[in-house]
Write an enzyme that holds these catalytic residues in place. Structure first.
Site, PDB file in Angstrom:
ATOM      1  N   SER A 110      -9.702  -1.507   7.317  1.00 55.02           N
ATOM      2  CA  SER A 110      -9.066  -1.206   6.037  1.00 55.02           C
ATOM      3  C   SER A 110      -8.318  -2.360   5.401  1.00 55.02           C
ATOM      4  CB  SER A 110      -8.123  -0.006   6.188  1.00 55.02           C
ATOM      5  OG  SER A 110      -8.860   1.180   6.374  1.00 55.02           O
ATOM      6  N   LYS A 134       0.843  -1.189   0.000  1.00 56.05           N
ATOM      7  CA  LYS A 134       0.000   0.000   0.000  1.00 56.05           C
ATOM      8  C   LYS A 134       0.886   1.250   0.000  1.00 56.05           C
ATOM      9  CE  LYS A 134      -3.907   1.689   2.873  1.00 56.05           C
ATOM     10  NZ  LYS A 134      -4.685   1.310   4.094  1.00 56.05           N
ATOM     11  N   SER A 194      -9.560   1.058   3.382  1.00 59.00           N
ATOM     12  CA  SER A 194      -8.762   1.909   2.514  1.00 59.00           C
ATOM     13  C   SER A 194      -7.715   1.163   1.696  1.00 59.00           C
ATOM     14  CB  SER A 194      -8.068   2.989   3.342  1.00 59.00           C
ATOM     15  OG  SER A 194      -7.153   2.425   4.273  1.00 59.00           O
TER      16      SER A 194
END
Length: 552
Positions: free
Chosen positions: A229, A130, A205
């Site tokens: 997330s 990420k 996310s």
């Protein structure tokens, strides 16, 4: 500090200068998908990689059936083919930066393997992370245009550990900007799409990592979890996602949302792969004080504890108050109840339970994100040696220091996220900040104590429920389903998402979540493994088929 050109292939939705054209392969039998055929350049001897996980890749490399260089090429070709518009599909749009050194790193690791030197358990395995993990060779942007040139001087702890174990960071993935949302849209990366239905969002996310792993852009990936997330996008993308016990995995060198709630964790295609990654990630880090709690409690052998009979004799609570009852929610609830039945058939005792109101109330007041975001982000932005856009830093005083106020002033943030971070900044300046923050921290302690007591009173090994009550919504749908994300992050307890099937209405993936006591990851992973092996719900998304079909 001046702006810089990052040593990587930088790609954002605003900066695509070329389109990927998928043409017809004339005279060659090619796989067909929704009206298009794959171009001749993809019909090579490069290895098939769809649904390969870490364990599969390691086995292939150990048997000399392929090379890391060939694997990296295969994954890069898939990114090239499916990331942007192709055929009648809008494209996955999961990647912010591709590592331009990935092929060279793979060649070096292949040479080391031939010489008999293996760095660690991930030697030569391509991984995505990420884009809130610091990387010395690629920018760390948190998905924001305002940070498009933010270049850390050092790798985050988890990236260091991956590389020490031999992993190749093939790319950095899109996220909901600043990790402040659940649909994965950012000003820099645009909107990521779910490969199981590209008209739908992938959750967030960490939706970029989830969509990339589900699309086989890498063998596995890393996400972060502040309130769902990792687990939510894992559920939406038919993946395994683990939120570890707070303090088991370091968050040092990760762009923060809330240091109290943030954790780093694996997102994989199998429970075995999650265990393999956790073996590398877990343990004390002097750069993250919270990991002091992991001393003497972190294992280096999570993968070795997996068992196909782990559910036998276990006692698990189905949290019925976390099941939805509306028409949109009922298909997910049905799947969770079916999972409970499967747990029973595997030898577990499943009891129905509701959280007591006192615990529900404590959880409702335990969120720390609004109090910590400005403080924690400013500390991360001030890391030694980082380079960034001096123009953005000069927008507010002090002119030579990049802060949240500069980012807000720049306006280079997705509008919905800009509104949210303005609210966070306002809370940080509120006259009641200290008292409100102290109350949230106190509620966390109360919630953790009550939850631990509930486990003891009911002699539980785990609790089960859906991370989110309905499947992924359409891209432009602002009516998001209700979630159950808070139990784990508001208490620090670990939670594991495992694929549980597909909904009867949308035909989209659904995951079942298992919550355990602190530092019981071995037990959670083993129970999840037992369920996974008995069900095998993991399937390949149809919209991103194999580029390299086996010869006929």
């Amino acid at each position: 500090m001046p702006a810089m050109k990052p040593p990587a292939i930088f790609k954002s939705s605003r900066r695509r200068t070329r389109a990927i054209v998928i043409g017809l392969a004339i005279g060659i039998a090619t796989p067909s998908l929704m009206g298009y055929s794959l171009p001749p350049r993809y019909l090579t001897s490069t290895p098939a990689v769809v649904d390969l996980g870490i364990a599969d890749v390691r086995q292939m490399l150990n048997r000399h059936e392929t090379t890391s260089k060939a694997l990296v090429k295969a994954y890069l070709d898939r990114i090239d083919a499916y990331e942007n518009t192709y055929g009648n599909q809008p494209g996955i749009n999961a990647i912010i930066t591709v590592n331009r050194h990935a092929m060279a790193e793979a060649a070096e690791l292949d040479a080391e393997r031939r010489a008999g030197h293996i760095r660690g358990p991930l030697h030569g395995v391509p991984i995505v992370v990420k884009d809130n993990y610091d990387t010395v060779d690629m920018p760390t942007t948190a998905g924001s245009e305002s940070l498009k040139s933010f270049q850390p001087r050092y790798d985050s702890t988890q990236v260091k550990r991956l590389r020490a174990a031999g992993a190749i960071i093939i790319a950095k993935t899109n996220l909901h900007e600043f990790a402040a949302g659940v649909t994965t849209i950012s000003s820099l990366g645009g909107q990521t799409r779910d490969p199981y239905d590209q008209t739908r969002n992938p959750g967030g996310s960490s939706g970029g990592t989830a969509a990339a792993v589900a699309s086989s852009f890498a063998a596995a990936g890393l996400g972060t979890d502040t309130c769902g997330s990792i687990r939510l996008p894992a559920s939406y993308n038919n993946l395994v996602g683990l939120r570890p016990t707070k303090g088991l995995t370091s968050i040092s060198g990760v762009a923060p949302l809330s240091s109290t709630q943030d954790v780093t964790g694996p997102m994989t295609k199998t429970v075995e792969d999650a265990a393999l990654l956790l073996d590398v990630m877990a343990g004390y880090d002097p750069e993250d004080p919270a990991t002091s709690a992991a001393k003497g409690k972190a294992s280096t052998h999570y993968e070795r504890t997996l068992s196909k009979t782990a559910l036998k004799g276990k006692r698990i609570a189905l949290l019925t108050d976390k099941l939805g009852t509306s028409s949109a929610e009922k298909p997910t609830s049905d799947i969770i109840r079916a999972a409970a039945d499967k747990f029973r058939s595997q030898g577990a005792t499943v009891v129905e339970l509701q959280l007591p109101q006192t615990l529900v109330d404590a959880l409702a007041g335990a969120r720390t994100t609004t109090f910590e975001f400005q403080r924690d982000l400013n500390a991360w932005l001030a890391q030694p040696g980082a380079r960034y856009d001096a123009q953005v830093a000069s927008l507010t005083a002090p002119a030579d220091k990049l802060t949240l106020s500069d980012i807000i002033k720049s306006g280079e943030v997705t509008p919905t996220v800009l509104t949210k971070i303005k609210q966070y900044a306002a809370v940080a300046e509120s006259s009641t900040y200290d008292a409100d923050y102290a109350k949230a921290l106190a509620n966390r302690k109360t919630a953790a104590a009550e939850l631990k007591e509930l486990f003891a009173e009911n002699r539980l090994d785990a609790m089960m429920y859906p991370e989110i009550k309905a499947t992924a919504g359409k891209i432009d749908d602002t009516n998001l389903p209700a979630d159950n994300c808070g139990i784990s992050p508001y208490t620090g307890f670990p939670a594991l998402n495992v694929p549980a099937g597909f909904s009867s209405d949308t035909q989209m993936p659904v995951g079942v979540e298992l919550l355990g006591l602190p530092f019981t990851e071995s037990k959670l992973l083993s129970m999840g493994y037992d369920y996974e092996q008995a069900t095998n719900f993991r399937t390949t998304p149809d919209s991103v088929p194999e580029l390299f079909p086996a010869p006929r």
